[in-house]
Design an enzyme around this catalytic site. Sequence first.
Site, PDB file in Angstrom:
ATOM      1  N   GLU A  65     -10.409   5.322 -22.777  1.00  0.00           N
ATOM      2  CA  GLU A  65     -11.175   5.483 -21.541  1.00  0.00           C
ATOM      3  C   GLU A  65     -10.676   6.723 -20.825  1.00  0.00           C
ATOM      4  OE1 GLU A  65     -11.527   1.990 -19.086  1.00  0.00           O
ATOM      5  OE2 GLU A  65     -11.585   3.188 -17.244  1.00  0.00           O
ATOM      6  N   GLU A 100     -12.136   8.645  -9.871  1.00  0.00           N
ATOM      7  CA  GLU A 100     -12.170   7.346  -9.216  1.00  0.00           C
ATOM      8  C   GLU A 100     -11.657   7.544  -7.797  1.00  0.00           C
ATOM      9  OE1 GLU A 100     -11.533   3.625 -11.955  1.00  0.00           O
ATOM     10  OE2 GLU A 100      -9.894   5.037 -12.261  1.00  0.00           O
TER      11      GLU A 100
END
Length: 257
Positions: free
Chosen positions: A138, A143
């Site tokens: 990932e 974020e």
Amino acid sequence: MIKNILTIVGLTLILVSCKAQKQSQLIWSDEFNGNRLNTSAWNFETGDGCPNLCGWGNNERQIYTKDNHRLEDGKLIITARKDGDVYTSTRITTKGKHEFKYGRMEARAKLALGEGLWPAFWMLGSNIDQAGWPSSGEIDILEYVGKEQDMVYTTLHVPAGHGDSAFSKKTKIEDIEEGYHTYAAEWSPQQIEFFVDDKSVFIYNPEDKTKEVWPFDQPFYFIINLAIGGNFGGPKVDDSVFPQEFIIDYVRVYKMD
């Protein structure tokens, strides 16, 4: 995004501030022109993640729909809402449609703000259905969690480090909440380097690239979503901030020199 994060462990991680390498050939982009999302490029992921990944793996509160987004003035706008006791948002992916191996992955975006909001631009290995997570790998290019102002997370999840032990960097950027910013990852067979507004914030370059630390020699696909609450974004959610918008100007992929 499939997990909690925070730590950096056991690798040579270099933090510098410099201009990004010169971009070369643009090989794919979505400029979000027109009136509708291009469904030949993007998939909707809907619901609450159940039964396979309830709460989307993080005890998130939102239900994803096809209705919490619009295209306007060349931008994708994802809107998080609260109607009664129900939180709704949108999550889209390029899985099975546009997948990439190496290059500069870039988006220009304006963050959704408020405690409990968790906008993200990230990638998963295209073999996730076969290999599972975190073996698929990932790449979290952006974020942001509203409870931590002026902070941006860039993270890698691999078998040797995932969830709370992911290889992650939290970078303080004053006024990141103001206006649009560019978030990018330059990914090569040697390393993955993350940039915010063309300033390098994190380099991941394990010397011995076993599958435990480097599941990155395969195609990955994009995910854009706006989550609410959960293990990482929450647990508290400020209901007074709704509706909130996560605005994406473009997504671009460059082949690097």
